[in-house]
Scaffold this motif. Structure first.
Motif, short mmCIF file in Angstrom:
data_model
loop_
_atom_site.label_atom_id
_atom_site.label_comp_id
_atom_site.label_asym_id
_atom_site.label_seq_id
_atom_site.Cartn_x
_atom_site.Cartn_y
_atom_site.Cartn_z
N ASN A 297 0.79 -1.24 0.00
CA ASN A 297 -0.15 -0.03 0.13
C ASN A 297 0.91 1.58 -0.07
OD1 ASN A 297 -1.93 1.87 0.60
ND2 ASN A 297 -2.59 0.91 2.18
N GLN A 298 0.77 1.95 -0.91
CA GLN A 298 1.58 3.37 -1.25
C GLN A 298 0.90 4.54 -0.92
OE1 GLN A 298 4.88 3.14 -1.24
NE2 GLN A 298 4.70 0.79 -1.16
N ILE A 299 -0.36 4.46 -0.95
CA ILE A 299 -1.03 5.66 -0.98
C ILE A 299 -0.85 6.26 0.88
CG2 ILE A 299 -3.37 6.90 -0.55
CD1 ILE A 299 -2.54 6.32 -3.37
N ALA A 300 -0.86 5.26 1.56
CA ALA A 300 -0.57 5.82 2.96
C ALA A 300 0.02 4.51 3.83
CB ALA A 300 -1.75 6.34 3.78
N ASP A 301 0.52 4.62 4.86
CA ASP A 301 1.09 3.43 5.31
C ASP A 301 0.07 3.19 6.38
OD1 ASP A 301 2.71 1.60 6.83
OD2 ASP A 301 4.23 2.89 7.40
N TYR A 302 -0.72 1.74 5.97
CA TYR A 302 -1.76 1.53 6.95
C TYR A 302 -1.66 0.43 7.72
CZ TYR A 302 -4.57 4.64 3.79
OH TYR A 302 -4.92 5.67 2.81
N PHE A 303 -0.33 -0.11 7.47
CA PHE A 303 0.08 -1.25 8.50
C PHE A 303 0.02 -1.00 9.88
CE2 PHE A 303 2.02 -2.12 4.46
CZ PHE A 303 1.21 -3.22 3.95
N SER A 304 -0.43 -1.86 10.84
CA SER A 304 -0.72 -1.24 12.15
C SER A 304 0.83 -1.36 12.62
CB SER A 304 -1.17 -2.72 12.77
OG SER A 304 -2.59 -2.67 12.41
N PRO A 305 0.90 -0.15 13.49
CA PRO A 305 2.24 0.09 14.16
C PRO A 305 2.51 -0.77 15.27
CG PRO A 305 0.55 1.60 15.03
CD PRO A 305 -0.01 0.84 13.90
N GLY A 306 3.75 -1.17 15.53
CA GLY A 306 4.17 -1.97 16.82
C GLY A 306 4.14 -0.73 17.84
N TYR A 307 3.73 -1.24 19.00
CA TYR A 307 3.65 -0.27 20.22
C TYR A 307 4.65 -0.76 21.25
CZ TYR A 307 -0.55 1.37 18.22
OH TYR A 307 -1.33 1.84 17.26
N GLN A 308 5.08 0.07 22.10
CA GLN A 308 5.72 -0.37 23.46
C GLN A 308 5.01 -0.14 24.36
OE1 GLN A 308 8.90 -1.14 22.77
NE2 GLN A 308 8.80 -1.12 20.68
N GLU A 309 5.34 -1.05 25.29
CA GLU A 309 4.57 -0.90 26.84
C GLU A 309 5.03 0.51 27.41
OE1 GLU A 309 4.18 -4.07 29.30
OE2 GLU A 309 4.58 -5.54 27.77
N GLY A 310 4.22 1.16 28.19
CA GLY A 310 4.38 2.21 28.79
C GLY A 310 3.68 2.30 30.06
N GLN A 311 3.33 3.80 30.37
CA GLN A 311 2.46 4.05 31.46
C GLN A 311 1.18 3.63 31.36
OE1 GLN A 311 3.18 8.05 32.42
NE2 GLN A 311 5.50 7.87 32.92
N ILE A 312 0.13 3.62 32.44
CA ILE A 312 -1.19 3.11 32.44
C ILE A 312 -1.87 4.42 31.57
CG2 ILE A 312 -3.23 2.82 33.65
CD1 ILE A 312 -1.56 1.43 35.64
N GLY A 313 -2.50 3.73 30.41
CA GLY A 313 -3.50 4.55 29.81
C GLY A 313 -2.79 5.25 28.88
N THR A 314 -1.24 4.93 28.40
CA THR A 314 -0.80 5.87 27.45
C THR A 314 -0.71 5.14 26.01
OG1 THR A 314 1.36 5.01 27.87
CG2 THR A 314 0.45 7.02 29.11
N PHE A 315 -0.64 5.70 25.12
CA PHE A 315 -0.50 4.88 23.44
C PHE A 315 0.83 5.61 22.99
CE2 PHE A 315 -5.16 5.22 24.49
CZ PHE A 315 -5.38 4.08 24.28
N SER A 316 1.25 6.70 23.07
CA SER A 316 2.29 7.18 22.52
C SER A 316 3.04 8.12 23.33
CB SER A 316 1.82 7.94 21.20
OG SER A 316 1.36 9.14 21.44
N PRO A 317 4.28 8.49 22.61
CA PRO A 317 4.99 9.62 23.31
C PRO A 317 4.34 11.05 23.55
CG PRO A 317 6.42 8.42 22.17
CD PRO A 317 5.15 7.97 21.77
N TYR A 318 3.25 11.04 22.78
CA TYR A 318 2.66 12.26 22.48
C TYR A 318 1.33 12.57 23.22
CZ TYR A 318 6.59 12.63 19.31
OH TYR A 318 7.86 12.40 18.77
#
Length: 503
Positions: A297-318
């Protein structure tokens, strides 16, 4: 400075209005036709080519490329001209200080006639070199090698290992294609091949999609096209090869030796065989192959990202930044996070093949923010939120679910194509305010009989439908994780659902 023009031949001028193409794939859109008597003919009426070699082309300053409007050859993505064939040939015109003009044959026009009459100078449309075509045109040296791959629907419930396993199963191909010719050859050799002839305006990617959803049971595709499509289409099963090492090349007039020589010099730098017959490609050609074929898929990157475990309730550094921006624009921060994950995997340095940048993949040309500033996470997230907010306001009269679906679709494909899809839904007596109806219409805009009458032309509807579905699914998953973690905290049982399980 070289100015790039576009010419669309009669009955196809509407295509230039398109705001987005698609990504990426086109089969050997051959123009070989084989009758029941096995006499192979080509759609040619202009037998004598005009005298127009490289010197005349350079005098005019324009090389005219005959191609198809498809995701593998040439299309428009939000006004940006892209496509494997287009970018490769554009590199040639840059080196020779020529402008590149695009000619798309109309429904009743032959690319061979456009070439021999002088209206075009080169056919660049992923053509396989065949003896029949060589009777009409001259081919350059090849720039790709492909195998013809049988692809079947997983509805069949088995994986065919040989062509004999397909007895009684219709294989859907276009008559004017090298696939059809090869199947005819196999039939004449005694193999139990059943051919289902489909309309000529169905490119290989569209047929693969219909095999994936069970509309057709089987088809043929170049192996690189199948590999790319299988990365984002479910329901496809690889069958046996029916032809190996087909050579792909550009076609020119038979009386243009100087153009042939210059094109061959260019292609030799990018594709050749070593002493063992192994193909060697330049870094530039490898980038194009990865961009349009190997990465899927080259229109956009639609593959699911890999996630890192972090603090409770967080999804990203942002998360905190996204929450703040979401509050500013009265948006759901979880939804905004799901979009950021889909667009860039939270990578602030991300740059798409079309030039979209940052966490929210904002196109600089459509933003008042400077390009450099868009790499700043907070600036980029705020700009993406502003665009998304405007789409939500545009559909504010809808219920929440439809409103978000339409806003996401507009963020991906643009409101022009979405308006075309809504009009098409009306034409089919469907409610244009229901996403399910409009998503069906977006898929139809991949078919010539529908997009040729649309204001904004061809749309890679499958990309947008998938984009909306995946973000909505990701949003629901995020909500489930939040609820799970909150329940764990409230009961004091501890334990956090690892976010890496979301991909």
């Amino acid at each position: 400075m070289v100015i790039k023009n576009i010419h669309i031949s009669r009955a196809s001028r509407y295509l230039v209005l398109g705001g987005i193409g698609v990504l990426l794939f086109m089969g050997c859109s051959g123009d070989v036709e084989k009758t029941q008597e096995s006499d192979i003919t080509l759609p040619v009426t202009v037998m004598e080519p005009v005298e127009k070699d490289l010197s005349k082309i350079k005098k005019n300053g324009v090389l005219r490329m005959i191609t198809s409007y498809s995701s593998g050859s040439y299309f428009l993505y939000r006004g940006i001209q892209v496509g494997f064939e287009y970018e490769l040939l554009k590199e040639f015109t840059k080196e020779n200080e020529l402008a590149l003009e695009v000619i798309i044959p109309g429904p009743d026009e032959s690319p061979y006639d456009l070439l021999n009459s002088g209206r075009g100078d080169i056919i660049a449309a992923n053509y396989t070199i065949t003896p029949e075509r060589k009777q009409v045109v001259k081919f350059t040296r090849p720039y790709n090698i492909v195998d013809q791959q049988v692809v079947v629907s997983d509805d069949l419930g088995f994986k065919p290992e040989s062509i004999t396993d397909l007895e009684g199963i219709p294989i859907s191909v276009r008559r004017n294609s090298s696939y059809f010719v090869r199947l005819q050859e196999l039939r004449e050799q005694g193999f139990p091949v059943q051919i289902n002839v489909i309309p000529e305006d169905m490119d290989t990617e569209t047929v693969l999609f219909q095999v994936a959803d069970g509309t057709h049971q089987a088809t043929i595709a170049d192996d690189n096209i199948y590999e790319a499509a299988s990365k984002y289409m479910s329901g496809l099963v690889k069958g046996p090869l029916i032809a190996e090492s087909d050579t792909i090349a550009w076609a020119i007039r038979t009386n243009a030796p100087d153009l042939e020589h210059q094109l061959n010099r260019f292609l030799y730098k990018h594709f050749r065989f070593d002493e063992d017959g192994v193909p060697k490609r330049s870094a530039f050609l490898n980038v194009l192959r990865k961009k349009y074929f190997e990465s899927g898929n080259q229109i956009a990157d639609y593959f699911s990202p890999g996630y890192q475990e972090g603090q409770i309730g967080t999804f990203s550094p942002y998360d905190n930044m996204i929450k703040e921006v979401a509050t500013e624009f009265d948006l759901d921060w979880v939804m905004l996070t799901a979009i950021a994950a889909q667009e860039s995997k939270f990578n602030p340095s991300s740059v798409s093949w079309a030039g979209a940048v940052g966490i929210m993949q904002v196109l600089p040309r459509f933003s008042e923010i400077s390009s450099d500033s868009l790499y700043i996470p907070e600036v980029n997230i705020r700009e993406g939120a502003k665009i998304l907010s405007s789409h939500l306001k545009h559909y504010s009269y809808m219920d929440s679910t439809n409103r978000w679906s339409f806003a996401l679709a507009a963020y991906n494909v643009g409101q022009g194509h979405l308006a075309d899809a809504r009009r098409l839904a009306i034409d089919h007596n469907k409610d244009p305010n229901e996403w399910n109806n409009v998503s069906e219409a977006l898929l139809r805009l991949m078919q010539r009989k529908y997009y040729q009458n649309a204001r904004y032309g061809f749309a890679r509807g499958i990309e947008t439908v998938r984009y909306v579905n995946e973000i909505m699914n990701r949003y629901n998953t995020y909500q489930t994780v939040l609820a799970y973690n909150q329940a764990k905290q409230s009961t004091g049982s501890g334990g956090v659902l690892g976010l890496q399980t979301l991909n």
